[in-house]
Design a protein around this motif. Structure first.
Motif: not given
Length: 691
Positions: A122-128, A234-242, A258-270
Motif C-alpha cells: 500500500y505504501r508503494e502504491l500510495c507513493a506512486r 512518505l507522501q509529504a516528502d514526494i510532494i516537497r521533491e516534486e 500526535d498532531s504536533h509531531e505530525l505538523t513539526d515533521q512535515m506540514l506547513d500548517f495544521f
C-alpha cells in the motif's frame, strides 16, 4: 516552534466534488462561488479511481478540465492525495493492504479508511499515485497546496493486520533495543508474560480477561501515532521533491495521532474539520452543557498545533450518514456564527463542507450550503454575507493571534493512557469541561497547551495560570519544568491522581503525587473512588466557618501537608476523612502550586477562579452576559474582541466607552443588543496607541 498558515487576508472557500456532478454544472458552480467571495476549493481526496482507473494506467484529463476551469474563475485549488479510499482493483488484487480488527476480522472494501499504514504494497502504491499527481500538477497555476490523505485515524484508529504486528516489532526493537528492556518496560514478569523471542510479541490481542497489558496498550498507541506519521511523511516528502512551491497540510485531529509531531515533521500548517453540532450529540453529562459553544475547546486544541490554521471542513448544514440525519439544521445565523467561532480561534482559511449536498452514497444526509435542488436557500445567503464581510475585514484579521493568560495543559501520553485507564481518564474530561465552561461564562479566554519533550519554561510563561487536571503519568523532567514555571511567577493547578505513574505507565513506589510532591508540598495519605458505599464528601473553605454544599466529585485524594509553608485552602467536611485537606496552595518562588484532591466540578472551579484572582481582560469597560463567548485576536497595536451569541434570544452588551465595531463600522456606546446567533468584533487600540 509552531507552524502557522501565512496569508495576507482571510480566505473563504468550499469543498467541491466534480466527480459527483455533470460537467455542465461546473462552470455555473464556480461562477456562483466567486459571487459569494469564495477564492479556494478542495478537490480529489477521494478520486483515486479517476486518476488511476487500472493499475499503472494514469489519466488526468478529468481533473485537468476541472482545474483549468477553476483557474478561469480565479479559484485556488487544494489537491487532496486520494489515499483515504483505495480503489476496488487495488484491494481485490492486494488484500494485504486491508485493515484487520483486533479479533482478526478483515475490513473489506465498501467504505473508506479500510487500509493499514504498514502494508509495504500500500505504501508503494500510495507513493506512486502521489508522485504522479505531484509531477502532473506541480506547475498548474490554480494549485496552491496539498492535503495529505483525509482525516488520518478518523473512523478507526487501531490497526491489527499482520503487517502492523510486524511493524510494531520493528518499532519496539528500535525503541528498546532488546527483549530484556522490552520485558522490563512492559512489566512482563507479571502473569508470566515474559517474551523470549520477538516473534512472540504482538499488538494487543483479545484476552480472557478482556484486559491487555496496560504498558503494552500505551506503547501500541505510541506506535500507531508514529506509524501514521511515517505514512503521511512518505507522501509529504514526494510532494516537497516534486512541487516545492506548494504548501502541505492535512486535516482533522483524531485519536492515537500526535498532531504536533505530525505538523513539526512535515506540514506547513495544521488543518482542522469543524463540526460544532457534534457537541450537541455528545454534550457531556453536566447540566446546561455548552452545546455548539463547547466546540471552541476543540478549536483551541487545533490552535495549540498552529496558532493560525485552516479549517478544511466547516459545518454548513445538518449532518447525517447512510440512513439517518443526526444533527438539526443550523438555525438562521448559526452557520455564520460557527464560521466566526472558527476565525476567532485562529482559522485564517476556511472551507465550507460542502458546495452541494450529495445525491448518492454514504453522505446523502450530510448537507452542504446548496441543497439537492441547487436553488438559492438561506445557507447560501449566509455564506454570501460571510464572504462579503471577510472580503472587507480579511486583511485586518489575518495573522492576528488569539490572546489568553490561562491554559489547560494536556499531553499525549496521559490522553492515551487515560483512554484505557478508567481511574484517571474519565476525570480529565470532567475537569476540562468544568474549567472551560466556567472560564467561558466568566469571559476569561483560555488556550489548550500540549506539553512536549522539548517544552520550555519560556513557552509556559506566556501564561499566568496553567491547569493540569489529572496527569497520572508525570516524569521528573515535567515536574522540574513546572517548578521552573512557578518559580518565575506562574500558577500551576493539579487535580486528583497526579503523578502516580512513570513514562511506561508503571505505578511509582513513592508517595503520591510522585515527582510533583515536592512542588506542591503535600503527599496523598489515603484515597478513594467515589462509588458504592463512599459518596462525594462535602467541602469546607478554611476562611469560612461553615461547610459549603459543594461536593468533591469522582475521586478523593486525602492530603497530608509535608511543607510548613503550605496553606490549606479547603478541607473535607464529611466522610471518614472529615477535616483532612482537599485543597492546598504552596508559594514557589514568585508563583504558586495548587493541589485539589478531586475532579474539578463547575461550582468548585467557580470558587477557585475567585481564589486565583482570574479576571476577564475586558471587565473594566465591557459587561457581557454568560451566553456570549468572548475571545481576542490581537495584532501589535490592536485587539479585535469577538463577541459571539450562541443563544436564540438577543443579549444586552454594556460598554462604558465608545468603541468601533469592525463588521459594521458603527461606533457603539452604552447599551447594545447582540441578536440571536449574532457576531460583533470590537476594535480596541492597545495602551499607548492613538485611537
Amino acid at each position: 516552534m509552531s507552524k502557522s498558515i501565512k496569508l495576507k487576508a482571510l480566505q473563504l472557500g468550499v469543498c467541491y466534488y466534480p466527480e459527483h456532478w455533470q460537467e455542465s454544472l461546473w462552470e455555473d458552480d464556480f461562477r456562483r462561488m466567486r459571487e459569494l467571495h469564495m477564492s479556494v476549493i478542495r478537490v480529489a481526496e477521494f478520486a483515486w479511481s479517476i486518476f488511476e482507473p487500472e493499475e499503472d494506467v494514469f489519466r488526468f484529463d478529468f481533473f485537468d478540465r476541472v482545474l483549468d476551469l477553476a483557474n478561469k474563475y480565479n479559484l485556488q485549488v487544494i489537491m487532496g492525495t486520494p489515499t483515504a479510499t483505495p480503489p476496488a482493483w487495488l484491494t481485490q488484487r492486494y488484500p494485504e493492504v486491508l485493515n484487520v480488527s483486533q479479533e482478526g476480522i478483515i475490513y473489506t472494501h465498501g467504505a473508506r479508511r479500510h487500509y493499514n499504514y504498514s502494508s509495504p504494497k500500500y505504501r508503494e502504491l500510495c507513493a506512486r499515485i502521489t508522485r504522479k499527481m505531484a509531477e502532473h500538477y506541480k506547475d498548474h497555476p490554480a494549485v496552491v497546496g496539498w492535503q495529505i490523505d483525509n482525516e488520518l485515524n478518523c473512523e478507526i484508529n487501531v490497526f491489527y493486520a499482520e503487517a502492523d504486528h510486524q511493524a510494531f516489532r520493528e518499532w519496539l526493537k528500535a525503541k528498546y533495543g532488546s527483549l530484556t528492556q522490552l520485558n522490563k518496560a512492559w512489566g512482563a514478569v507479571f502473569w508470566n508474560q515474559t517474551y523470549s523471542a520477538w516473534e512472540q510479541v504482538h499488538l494487543t490481542r483479545p484476552t480472557v480477561s478482556e484486559s491487555p497489558n496496560p504498558h503494552q496498550a500505551l506503547d501500541e498507541k505510541r506506535f500507531i501515532s508514529d506509524n501514521t506519521i511515517s505514512f503521511a511523511k512518505l507522501q509529504a516528502d514526494i510532494i516537497r521533491e516534486e512541487a516545492p512551491d506548494h504548501w502541505i497540510t492535512t486535516n482533522g485531529m483524531f485519536g492515537h495521532l500526535d498532531s504536533h509531531e505530525l505538523t513539526d515533521q512535515m506540514l506547513d500548517f495544521f488543518s482542522y474539520d469543524s463540526y460544532p453540532q457534534f457537541s450537541t450529540i455528545f454534550p457531556g453529562t453536566e447540566e446546561n452543557p455548552l452545546l455548539d459553544r463547547a466546540w471552541s475547546l476543540n478549536l483551541s486544541s487545533s490552535r495549540s498545533v498552529s496558532p493560525n490554521f485552516c479549517v478544511m471542513e466547516q459545518q454548513s448544514g445538518p449532518g447525517g450518514w447512510v440512513n439517518r440525519m443526526e444533527m438539526a439544521s443550523p438555525r438562521p445565523g448559526q452557520m455564520r456564527l460557527w464560521t466566526y467561532q472558527s476565525i476567532l480561534h485562529g482559522a485564517d482559511m476556511l472551507l465550507y463542507f460542502r458546495w452541494r449536498t450529495a445525491t448518492i452514497g454514504t453522505e446523502i444526509y450530510w448537507h452542504g450550503i446548496n441543497d439537492y435542488h441547487n436553488r438559492p436557500n438561506r445557507r447560501i445567503q449566509e455564506a454570501g454575507q460571510v464572504g462579503q464581510e471577510l472580503a472587507a475585514i480579511g486583511e485586518v484579521i489575518a495573522g492576528t493571534k488569539y490572546q489568553a493568560e490561562v491554559a489547560i495543559l494536556r499531553d499525549y501520553d496521559n490522553l492515551w493512557d487515560g483512554e484505557f485507564d478508567k481511574w484517571h481518564g474519565p476525570l480529565t474530561g470532567m475537569s476540562e469541561r468544568g474549567w472551560f465552561k466556567q472560564l467561558q461564562h466568566l469571559h476569561i479566554p483560555v488556550d489548550v497547551l500540549y506539553l512536549r519533550s522539548d517544552s520550555t519554561v519560556e513557552e509556559l510563561l506566556v501564561y499566568q495560570t496553567l491547569i493540569y487536571p489529572h496527569p497520572a503519568i508525570m516524569t521528573k523532567e515535567t515536574a522540574e519544568l513546572l517548578t521552573g514555571f512557578a518559580e518565575q511567577g506562574g500558577k500551576i493547578i493539579f487535580g486528583a491522581r497526579t503523578g502516580y505513574k512513570n513514562k511506561h505507565g508503571h505505578c511509582l513506589m513513592s508517595p503520591l503525587p510522585g515527582p510533583a510532591a515536592g512542588l506542591c508540598g503535600i503527599t496523598v495519605e489515603d484515597f478513594t473512588l467515589i462509588k458504592g458505599t463512599v459518596p462525594a464528601a462535602r467541602l469546607k473553605w478554611t476562611d469560612s466557618s461553615e461547610a459549603t454544599v459543594l461536593r468533591t466529585e469522582a475521586f478523593n485524594d486525602i492530603l497530608k501537608v509535608e511543607d510548613p509553608d503550605v496553606e490549606i485552602v479547603a478541607v473535607y467536611a464529611s466522610e471518614y476523612y472529615e477535616g483532612k485537606p482537599v485543597l492546598t496552595k504552596r508559594n514557589v518562588g514568585l508563583g504558586e502550586a495548587w493541589y485539589y484532591g478531586a475532579a474539578f466540578s463547575e461550582p468548585v472551579v467557580e470558587e477557585l477562579i475567585r481564589y486565583l484572582g482570574l479576571k476577564s481582560p475586558v471587565e473594566q469597560w465591557l459587561v457581557l452576559p454568560a451566553q456570549v463567548e468572548l475571545g481576542i485576536r490581537s495584532s501589535e497595536y490592536t485587539d479585535y474582541i469577538f463577541l459571539l451569541n450562541y443563544g436564540n434570544k438577543s443579549e444586552e452588551i454594556q460598554l462604558n466607552q465608545e468603541t468601533k465595531e469592525l463588521l459594521s463600522g458603527e461606533m457603539l456606546n452604552q447599551s447594545v443588543q447582540l441578536p440571536p446567533y449574532g457576531v460583533k468584533i470590537l476594535i480596541k487600540k492597545k495602551c499607548g496607541v492613538a485611537q
